[in-house]
Design a protein around this motif. Structure first.
Motif, PDB file in Angstrom:
ATOM      1  N   VAL A  89      43.992  34.613  33.730  1.00 10.82           N
ATOM      2  CA  VAL A  89      42.794  35.451  33.622  1.00 10.82           C
ATOM      3  C   VAL A  89      43.148  36.927  33.788  1.00 10.82           C
ATOM      4  O   VAL A  89      42.649  37.793  33.053  1.00 10.82           O
ATOM      5  CB  VAL A  89      41.745  35.019  34.675  1.00 10.82           C
ATOM      6  CG1 VAL A  89      40.632  36.043  34.785  1.00 10.82           C
ATOM      7  CG2 VAL A  89      41.167  33.658  34.308  1.00 10.82           C
ATOM      8  N   LEU A  90      44.016  37.241  34.752  1.00 14.08           N
ATOM      9  CA  LEU A  90      44.429  38.625  34.973  1.00 14.08           C
ATOM     10  C   LEU A  90      45.179  39.183  33.769  1.00 14.08           C
ATOM     11  O   LEU A  90      44.969  40.343  33.368  1.00 14.08           O
ATOM     12  CB  LEU A  90      45.308  38.710  36.225  1.00 14.08           C
ATOM     13  CG  LEU A  90      44.601  38.527  37.575  1.00 14.08           C
ATOM     14  CD1 LEU A  90      45.621  38.484  38.708  1.00 14.08           C
ATOM     15  CD2 LEU A  90      43.595  39.640  37.807  1.00 14.08           C
ATOM     16  N   GLU A  91      46.051  38.368  33.180  1.00 17.93           N
ATOM     17  CA  GLU A  91      46.807  38.804  32.007  1.00 17.93           C
ATOM     18  C   GLU A  91      45.899  39.071  30.816  1.00 17.93           C
ATOM     19  O   GLU A  91      46.209  39.890  29.955  1.00 17.93           O
ATOM     20  CB  GLU A  91      47.852  37.751  31.650  1.00 17.93           C
ATOM     21  CG  GLU A  91      48.999  37.668  32.658  1.00 17.93           C
ATOM     22  CD  GLU A  91      49.941  36.513  32.379  1.00 17.93           C
ATOM     23  OE1 GLU A  91      49.654  35.723  31.448  1.00 17.93           O
ATOM     24  OE2 GLU A  91      50.960  36.390  33.091  1.00 17.93           O
ATOM     25  N   ALA A  92      44.768  38.358  30.771  1.00 13.05           N
ATOM     26  CA  ALA A  92      43.803  38.553  29.690  1.00 13.05           C
ATOM     27  C   ALA A  92      42.783  39.647  30.019  1.00 13.05           C
ATOM     28  O   ALA A  92      41.843  39.874  29.248  1.00 13.05           O
ATOM     29  CB  ALA A  92      43.083  37.243  29.397  1.00 13.05           C
ATOM     30  N   ASN A  93      42.984  40.298  31.182  1.00 14.92           N
ATOM     31  CA  ASN A  93      42.078  41.365  31.633  1.00 14.92           C
ATOM     32  C   ASN A  93      40.637  40.869  31.760  1.00 14.92           C
ATOM     33  O   ASN A  93      39.696  41.569  31.372  1.00 14.92           O
ATOM     34  CB  ASN A  93      42.154  42.576  30.691  1.00 14.92           C
ATOM     35  CG  ASN A  93      41.618  43.836  31.341  1.00 14.92           C
ATOM     36  OD1 ASN A  93      41.669  43.988  32.567  1.00 14.92           O
ATOM     37  ND2 ASN A  93      41.087  44.736  30.530  1.00 14.92           N
ATOM     38  N   GLN A  94      40.496  39.670  32.300  1.00 18.30           N
ATOM     39  CA  GLN A  94      39.173  39.086  32.510  1.00 18.30           C
ATOM     40  C   GLN A  94      38.946  38.845  34.000  1.00 18.30           C
ATOM     41  O   GLN A  94      39.820  39.121  34.821  1.00 18.30           O
ATOM     42  CB  GLN A  94      39.053  37.772  31.724  1.00 18.30           C
ATOM     43  CG  GLN A  94      39.155  37.941  30.219  1.00 18.30           C
ATOM     44  CD  GLN A  94      39.128  36.610  29.476  1.00 18.30           C
ATOM     45  OE1 GLN A  94      39.256  35.550  30.069  1.00 18.30           O
ATOM     46  NE2 GLN A  94      38.967  36.681  28.169  1.00 18.30           N
ATOM     47  N   LYS A  95      37.764  38.348  34.336  1.00 21.44           N
ATOM     48  CA  LYS A  95      37.430  38.081  35.729  1.00 21.44           C
ATOM     49  C   LYS A  95      37.407  36.580  35.994  1.00 21.44           C
ATOM     50  O   LYS A  95      36.991  35.802  35.151  1.00 21.44           O
ATOM     51  CB  LYS A  95      36.075  38.686  36.082  1.00 21.44           C
ATOM     52  CG  LYS A  95      36.063  40.204  36.104  1.00 21.44           C
ATOM     53  CD  LYS A  95      34.701  40.717  36.548  1.00 21.44           C
ATOM     54  CE  LYS A  95      34.703  42.252  36.623  1.00 21.44           C
ATOM     55  NZ  LYS A  95      33.366  42.766  37.064  1.00 21.44           N
TER      56      LYS A  95
END
Length: 200
Positions: A110-116
């Motif tokens: 999720v962090l790598e995809a810039n999501q929450k």
């Protein structure tokens, strides 16, 4: 890896009377729940060894106290004999390690995809659902065997007395992903307790 549990348990499903009778008479089958807030991910849910809690939930749904995607007009409890099969059994240590690792890997993705990351809010268990669904997705991608069932204890309700962590609606919930694990359905007795509409 899925862990085979050579056990059969009795589960109880809360539903509408019309649905329950159709399933009981072999004219229909239970549908899997696939909401993003489902505690144990996608599957068909049962209260393990707990017809009383199943009836409470069905009654609460009929009174709009408990949200149910498919409204319950006439509360009904359907019993089932269930083989656990390959079970993500979250009341034993190895399955909990798998759950923890899945959370860490999902968080990184999720962090790598810039999501929450999803968040649990009360009965909306979006985080739990996402972590467990990630386990299933990872197993599929790796060509590993799928889990037939997911099992977990939930400390729902208020403490039964001051200073305890035992709660008034503590229960074990079972999510069945492979419907072949359900070996049969039945009417729990006494009818006047769990299906009083059938006695009228």
């Amino acid at each position: 890896m899925p862990h085979y549990q050579p056990l059969s348990v009795i589960g109880f499903h809360s539903c509408d009377k019309e649905v329950g009778l159709e399933v009981l008479n072999g004219r229909d089958n239970l549908k899997a729940s696939n909401n993003t807030w489902d505690w144990l991910g996608e599957g068909t849910y049962f209260w393990e060894q707990n017809p009383y809690r199943s009836w409470e939930y069905a009654e609460d749904s009929a009174r709009n106290i408990q949200f149910n995607k498919k409204p319950i007009k006439h509360p009904f409890v359907l019993g089932a004999i269930i083989d656990l099969g390959s079970c993500l059994n979250l009341v034993e240590s190895e399955s909990l390690k798998i759950l923890s690792k899945s959370h860490d890997r999902l968080k990184q993705t999720v962090l790598e995809a810039n999501q929450k990351m999803p968040v649990n809010k009360g009965n909306n268990r979006a985080l739990d659902c996402a972590v467990i669904q990630y386990i299933h997705l990872t197993n599929t991608k790796k060509g590993l065997p799928e889990y037939d069932t997911v099992r977990c204890a939930f400390a729902e309700g208020d403490p039964v007395y001051p200073g305890t962590t035992i709660t008034s609606r503590l229960h074990i919930q079972l999510c069945v992903r492979n419907m072949d694990c359900i070996k049969g359905f039945f009417l729990p007795r006494p009818l006047e307790l769990f299906n009083p509409s059938l006695k009228k």
